[in-house]
Design a protein around this motif. Structure first.
Motif, mmCIF file in Angstrom:
data_model
loop_
_atom_site.group_PDB
_atom_site.id
_atom_site.type_symbol
_atom_site.label_atom_id
_atom_site.label_comp_id
_atom_site.label_asym_id
_atom_site.label_seq_id
_atom_site.Cartn_x
_atom_site.Cartn_y
_atom_site.Cartn_z
ATOM 1 N N THR A 147 0.839 -1.204 0.000
ATOM 2 C CA THR A 147 0.000 0.000 0.000
ATOM 3 C C THR A 147 0.870 1.247 0.000
ATOM 4 N N VAL A 148 0.536 2.205 -0.845
ATOM 5 C CA VAL A 148 1.188 3.515 -0.833
ATOM 6 C C VAL A 148 0.536 4.344 0.264
ATOM 7 N N VAL A 149 1.373 4.932 1.123
ATOM 8 C CA VAL A 149 0.876 5.697 2.270
ATOM 9 C C VAL A 149 1.297 7.158 2.113
ATOM 10 N N MET A 150 0.305 8.058 2.115
ATOM 11 C CA MET A 150 0.570 9.487 1.932
ATOM 12 C C MET A 150 0.096 10.231 3.170
ATOM 13 N N MET A 151 0.983 11.019 3.778
ATOM 14 C CA MET A 151 0.646 11.730 5.011
ATOM 15 C C MET A 151 0.972 13.211 4.895
ATOM 16 N N ALA A 152 0.138 14.039 5.534
ATOM 17 C CA ALA A 152 0.368 15.484 5.546
ATOM 18 C C ALA A 152 -0.095 16.054 6.884
ATOM 19 N N SER A 153 0.719 16.936 7.443
ATOM 20 C CA SER A 153 0.388 17.547 8.729
ATOM 21 C C SER A 153 -0.544 18.734 8.546
ATOM 22 N N TYR A 154 -1.277 19.026 9.625
ATOM 23 C CA TYR A 154 -2.160 20.198 9.652
ATOM 24 C C TYR A 154 -2.204 20.685 11.095
ATOM 25 N N ASP A 155 -1.764 21.924 11.312
ATOM 26 C CA ASP A 155 -1.666 22.495 12.645
ATOM 27 C C ASP A 155 -0.594 21.738 13.433
ATOM 28 N N VAL A 189 5.475 10.491 1.662
ATOM 29 C CA VAL A 189 4.904 9.391 0.879
ATOM 30 C C VAL A 189 5.806 8.176 1.085
ATOM 31 N N GLY A 190 5.235 7.113 1.619
ATOM 32 C CA GLY A 190 5.980 5.878 1.838
ATOM 33 C C GLY A 190 5.160 4.688 1.409
ATOM 34 N N GLY A 191 5.493 3.530 1.968
ATOM 35 C CA GLY A 191 4.757 2.331 1.587
ATOM 36 C C GLY A 191 4.929 1.226 2.603
ATOM 37 N N LYS A 192 3.898 0.417 2.743
ATOM 38 C CA LYS A 192 3.979 -0.733 3.650
ATOM 39 C C LYS A 192 4.831 -1.816 2.992
ATOM 40 N N GLY A 193 5.860 -2.256 3.714
ATOM 41 C CA GLY A 193 6.759 -3.266 3.172
ATOM 42 C C GLY A 193 7.963 -2.685 2.450
ATOM 43 N N ILE A 194 8.125 -1.365 2.467
ATOM 44 C CA ILE A 194 9.262 -0.731 1.805
ATOM 45 C C ILE A 194 10.563 -1.161 2.486
ATOM 46 N N LYS A 195 11.602 -1.390 1.684
ATOM 47 C CA LYS A 195 12.866 -1.893 2.217
ATOM 48 C C LYS A 195 13.882 -0.789 2.474
#
Length: 231
Positions: A147-155, A189-195
């Motif tokens: 899964t591609v995981v995308m995260m962004a902060s707010y406050d 932006v990362g991913g589950k299982g990334i090496k």
């Protein structure tokens, strides 16, 4: 005396006629010159090809500056602006999260994407100022491999972020989550299982010396091309 006056009158008439003739000749030449200029300009305008209407600049997915190569997903994202404007996450020209979509909130905003198809799996946000970190930890543990995981902060994205949560995010490829502090801006932006560690991450500290907004750093923006999962 009378003869003299008649001769003088004749001379004046002759002078007037000559003046009128010269004036007519002058005006004729002026009109001819204007006409010639008009015709010449018309000939030139017909002989010089008219420039074609300017073509519209090519627009790439999510507004990227250049297209992504085959086998990659185009993305563009921005952190929140202070506590006023929420983050934005776009993938493959689809706006996944934004204030307009009404699916962002204070803390960490996260979008999960199928690493093979590019289809959105789910979005969520977790309040790291007044919320509980336990639901966020549960959410992170349930992410499937690939899964591609995308995260962004707010406050504020860090006050409730404990060591367990930071370790889970680091396992997704983050290099800076361990240093994420109060009201820092952060996009990832990362991913589950990334090496390896992800190249798609930006972080700016909340500092009174460098903050663009009172109490918050400037907005972070990032774009790139995420490799599509081939397996």
């Amino acid at each position: 005396m009378l003869a003299t006056m008649l001769r003088a009158g004749g001379i004046l008439k002759l002078a007037a006629l000559i003046f009128a003739f010269l004036l007519a000749v002058f005006l004729a030449f002026q009109l001819l010159e204007i006409n010639m200029d008009f015709k010449l300009s018309s000939v030139i305008s017909r002989s010089v090809p008219v420039n074609e209407a300017p073509t519209k600049p090519v627009r790439h997915k999510c507004g990227l500056s250049k297209p992504c190569p085959a086998g990659h997903f185009a993305f563009k994202m921005a952190s929140g602006a202070a506590s006023v404007v929420g983050p934005r996450i776009c993938l493959e020209d689809k706006l996944l999260m934004s204030s307009v979509r009404n699916n962002v909130g204070r803390g960490i905003n996260i979008a999960l994407v199928n690493g093979k198809s590019g289809e959105l799996i789910k979005t969520d946000n977790f309040d790291m100022w007044a919320g509980d970190v336990a639901p966020f930890i549960k959410f992170l543990k349930e992410i499937d491999d690939g899964t591609v995981v995308m995260m962004a902060s707010y406050d504020d994205a860090s006050t409730k972020l404990n060591d367990e949560a930071r370790k889970l995010i680091a396992d997704l490829g983050s290099s800076v989550v361990s240093n994420l502090g109060f009201r820092d801006n952060w996009i990832f932006v990362g991913g589950k299982g990334i090496k390896t560690k992800s190249p798609f991450e930006q972080h700016i500290k909340n500092s009174a010396d460098t903050n663009k907004f009172e109490g918050w750093p400037e907005v972070l923006e990032m774009e790139g091309c995420v490799p599509q999962r081939q397996e």
